[in-house]
Design a protein around this motif. Structure first.
Motif, PDB file in Angstrom:
ATOM      1  N   LYS A   1       0.840  -1.213   0.000  1.00 44.13           N
ATOM      2  CA  LYS A   1       0.000   0.000   0.000  1.00 44.13           C
ATOM      3  C   LYS A   1       0.869   1.255   0.000  1.00 44.13           C
ATOM      4  CE  LYS A   1      -4.054  -1.873   2.359  1.00 44.13           C
ATOM      5  NZ  LYS A   1      -4.845  -1.826   3.604  1.00 44.13           N
ATOM      6  N   VAL A   2       1.897   1.221   0.845  1.00 40.32           N
ATOM      7  CA  VAL A   2       2.780   2.388   0.923  1.00 40.32           C
ATOM      8  C   VAL A   2       3.505   2.607  -0.407  1.00 40.32           C
ATOM      9  CG1 VAL A   2       4.896   3.241   2.016  1.00 40.32           C
ATOM     10  CG2 VAL A   2       3.076   2.288   3.425  1.00 40.32           C
ATOM     11  N   ALA A   3       3.948   1.511  -1.034  1.00 40.34           N
ATOM     12  CA  ALA A   3       4.689   1.628  -2.294  1.00 40.34           C
ATOM     13  C   ALA A   3       3.779   2.069  -3.434  1.00 40.34           C
ATOM     14  CB  ALA A   3       5.354   0.301  -2.633  1.00 40.34           C
ATOM     15  N   MET A   4       2.551   1.588  -3.456  1.00 33.35           N
ATOM     16  CA  MET A   4       1.654   1.874  -4.578  1.00 33.35           C
ATOM     17  C   MET A   4       0.813   3.128  -4.371  1.00 33.35           C
ATOM     18  SD  MET A   4       2.272  -0.129  -6.836  1.00 33.35           S
ATOM     19  CE  MET A   4       3.317  -1.524  -6.998  1.00 33.35           C
ATOM     20  N   GLY A   5       0.652   3.581  -3.129  1.00 32.78           N
ATOM     21  CA  GLY A   5      -0.176   4.768  -2.845  1.00 32.78           C
ATOM     22  C   GLY A   5       0.307   6.002  -3.581  1.00 32.78           C
ATOM     23  N   PRO A   6       1.570   6.381  -3.452  1.00 33.79           N
ATOM     24  CA  PRO A   6       2.042   7.575  -4.163  1.00 33.79           C
ATOM     25  C   PRO A   6       1.970   7.421  -5.690  1.00 33.79           C
ATOM     26  CG  PRO A   6       3.602   6.965  -2.442  1.00 33.79           C
ATOM     27  CD  PRO A   6       2.594   5.888  -2.530  1.00 33.79           C
ATOM     28  N   VAL A   7       2.202   6.217  -6.157  1.00 33.32           N
ATOM     29  CA  VAL A   7       2.141   5.987  -7.600  1.00 33.32           C
ATOM     30  C   VAL A   7       0.725   6.210  -8.103  1.00 33.32           C
ATOM     31  CG1 VAL A   7       2.381   4.219  -9.389  1.00 33.32           C
ATOM     32  CG2 VAL A   7       4.074   4.381  -7.575  1.00 33.32           C
TER      33      VAL A   7
ATOM     34  N   SER B   1      -1.722   7.982  -6.676  1.00 34.18           N
ATOM     35  CA  SER B   1      -2.117   9.394  -6.583  1.00 34.18           C
ATOM     36  C   SER B   1      -1.408  10.229  -7.640  1.00 34.18           C
ATOM     37  CB  SER B   1      -1.849   9.933  -5.184  1.00 34.18           C
ATOM     38  OG  SER B   1      -0.470   9.930  -4.905  1.00 34.18           O
ATOM     39  N   GLU B   2      -0.137   9.943  -7.884  1.00 34.45           N
ATOM     40  CA  GLU B   2       0.596  10.654  -8.932  1.00 34.45           C
ATOM     41  C   GLU B   2      -0.011  10.377 -10.289  1.00 34.45           C
ATOM     42  OE1 GLU B   2       3.184  13.103 -10.828  1.00 34.45           O
ATOM     43  OE2 GLU B   2       2.947  12.870  -8.666  1.00 34.45           O
ATOM     44  N   TYR B   3      -0.375   9.151 -10.516  1.00 30.44           N
ATOM     45  CA  TYR B   3      -1.019   8.769 -11.779  1.00 30.44           C
ATOM     46  C   TYR B   3      -2.337   9.534 -11.947  1.00 30.44           C
ATOM     47  CZ  TYR B   3      -3.277   5.871 -15.311  1.00 30.44           C
ATOM     48  OH  TYR B   3      -3.921   5.440 -16.431  1.00 30.44           O
ATOM     49  N   GLY B   4      -3.132   9.589 -10.881  1.00 32.76           N
ATOM     50  CA  GLY B   4      -4.410  10.312 -10.949  1.00 32.76           C
ATOM     51  C   GLY B   4      -4.208  11.790 -11.218  1.00 32.76           C
ATOM     52  N   ARG B   5      -3.249  12.407 -10.545  1.00 31.53           N
ATOM     53  CA  ARG B   5      -2.979  13.837 -10.765  1.00 31.53           C
ATOM     54  C   ARG B   5      -2.464  14.080 -12.181  1.00 31.53           C
ATOM     55  NH1 ARG B   5      -0.790  13.692  -5.425  1.00 31.53           N
ATOM     56  NH2 ARG B   5       1.271  13.436  -6.328  1.00 31.53           N
ATOM     57  N   ALA B   6      -1.576  13.195 -12.634  1.00 36.03           N
ATOM     58  CA  ALA B   6      -1.015  13.368 -13.973  1.00 36.03           C
ATOM     59  C   ALA B   6      -2.094  13.233 -15.042  1.00 36.03           C
ATOM     60  CB  ALA B   6       0.095  12.353 -14.213  1.00 36.03           C
ATOM     61  N   VAL B   7      -2.978  12.265 -14.875  1.00 37.44           N
ATOM     62  CA  VAL B   7      -4.056  12.076 -15.854  1.00 37.44           C
ATOM     63  C   VAL B   7      -4.993  13.276 -15.853  1.00 37.44           C
ATOM     64  CG1 VAL B   7      -6.102  10.681 -16.370  1.00 37.44           C
ATOM     65  CG2 VAL B   7      -3.943   9.570 -15.869  1.00 37.44           C
TER      66      VAL B   7
ATOM     67  N   LEU C   1       4.306   3.771 -17.117  1.00 33.82           N
ATOM     68  CA  LEU C   1       4.832   4.090 -15.792  1.00 33.82           C
ATOM     69  C   LEU C   1       4.097   3.282 -14.720  1.00 33.82           C
ATOM     70  CD1 LEU C   1       6.758   5.907 -14.168  1.00 33.82           C
ATOM     71  CD2 LEU C   1       4.889   7.561 -14.010  1.00 33.82           C
ATOM     72  N   ALA C   2       2.780   3.193 -14.833  1.00 34.41           N
ATOM     73  CA  ALA C   2       2.003   2.406 -13.874  1.00 34.41           C
ATOM     74  C   ALA C   2       2.396   0.932 -13.933  1.00 34.41           C
ATOM     75  CB  ALA C   2       0.505   2.569 -14.137  1.00 34.41           C
ATOM     76  N   VAL C   3       2.565   0.414 -15.151  1.00 33.21           N
ATOM     77  CA  VAL C   3       2.983  -0.985 -15.310  1.00 33.21           C
ATOM     78  C   VAL C   3       4.347  -1.194 -14.663  1.00 33.21           C
ATOM     79  CG1 VAL C   3       3.704  -2.708 -17.011  1.00 33.21           C
ATOM     80  CG2 VAL C   3       1.570  -1.453 -17.344  1.00 33.21           C
ATOM     81  N   LEU C   4       5.258  -0.246 -14.846  1.00 37.98           N
ATOM     82  CA  LEU C   4       6.578  -0.334 -14.243  1.00 37.98           C
ATOM     83  C   LEU C   4       6.474  -0.373 -12.718  1.00 37.98           C
ATOM     84  CD1 LEU C   4       9.683  -0.233 -14.507  1.00 37.98           C
ATOM     85  CD2 LEU C   4       9.477   2.256 -14.393  1.00 37.98           C
ATOM     86  N   PHE C   5       5.669   0.511 -12.145  1.00 38.34           N
ATOM     87  CA  PHE C   5       5.524   0.531 -10.688  1.00 38.34           C
ATOM     88  C   PHE C   5       4.839  -0.738 -10.178  1.00 38.34           C
ATOM     89  CE2 PHE C   5       7.484   4.201  -9.262  1.00 38.34           C
ATOM     90  CZ  PHE C   5       7.282   5.234 -10.164  1.00 38.34           C
ATOM     91  N   PHE C   6       3.869  -1.231 -10.907  1.00 37.45           N
ATOM     92  CA  PHE C   6       3.227  -2.479 -10.499  1.00 37.45           C
ATOM     93  C   PHE C   6       4.211  -3.654 -10.583  1.00 37.45           C
ATOM     94  CE2 PHE C   6      -0.872  -0.290 -11.317  1.00 37.45           C
ATOM     95  CZ  PHE C   6      -1.407  -0.461 -10.058  1.00 37.45           C
ATOM     96  N   ALA C   7       5.078  -3.642 -11.583  1.00 37.66           N
ATOM     97  CA  ALA C   7       6.095  -4.697 -11.690  1.00 37.66           C
ATOM     98  C   ALA C   7       7.056  -4.627 -10.501  1.00 37.66           C
ATOM     99  CB  ALA C   7       6.859  -4.582 -12.999  1.00 37.66           C
TER     100      ALA C   7
END
Length: 173
Positions: free
Chosen positions: A60-66, A68-74, A98-104
């Motif tokens: 959760k901690v690792a994916m939370g900022p990703v 939120s950043e994804y949502g803001r960027a979109v 970028l999302a795929v990279l973070f999920f990987a």
């Protein structure tokens, strides 16, 4: 003759006292070993139970900022580029990558913790497998002799092993 009998009686009494002290020491060490095994089981259970919660929390901690950043960027990109369809699709593609990279990366972190959990479970299994050996040693008339196990062999016992080379130890009195 009476003197010899008295000396023999005293010698037998000393042997019995020594045997009683040795038995008490063995019993004490066995109780300590059992206590340590119980403590180890409790610690490993705590580690196993805590690992799942820790993995979830770290994911959760690792994916939370990703996220939120994804949502803001979109949202920002969508507002700026409403008219330029090709540019928007380029940005969306980049953000998806970028999302795929973070999920990987997140998947790799989860895999790491799964391996750690499996190693801990293997260690627990090894300790659980050692308990019957310690119990069998304690139940047998066995001791340590210069770093090796010495046993009082039951000559009437049934032989075992692929070549029938082993005899059972006599039970501890």
């Amino acid at each position: 003759m009476k003197e010899v009998a008295r000396l023999l009686t005293a010698l037998v009494a000393k042997f019995e006292q020594r045997e009683a002290r040795m038995q008490a020491a063995v019993d004490q060490k066995l109780q300590k070993l059992e206590s340590e095994v119980d403590q180890l089981h409790q610690r490993i259970s705590g580690i196993v139970n805590g690992a799942q919660a820790r993995i979830t929390e770290e994911a959760k901690v690792a994916m939370g900022p990703v996220a939120s950043e994804y949502g803001r960027a979109v949202a920002g990109t969508s507002a700026q580029l409403r008219g330029a369809s090709r540019t928007v699709w380029t940005w969306y593609g980049g953000l998806v990558m970028l999302a795929v990279l973070f999920f990987a990366i997140g998947w790799g972190v989860l895999g790491y913790y799964r391996r750690e959990l499996a190693q801990t479970q293997d260690e627990l299994a090894r300790y659980e497998n050692a308990v019957p050996v310690v119990q069998a040693f304690y139940a047998s008339d066995a001791t340590l002799c210069d770093g090796r196990i010495c046993v009082n062999v039951d000559r009437n016992g049934k032989r075992s092993g692929d070549k029938q080379q082993y005899l059972p130890a006599k039970p501890r009195q």
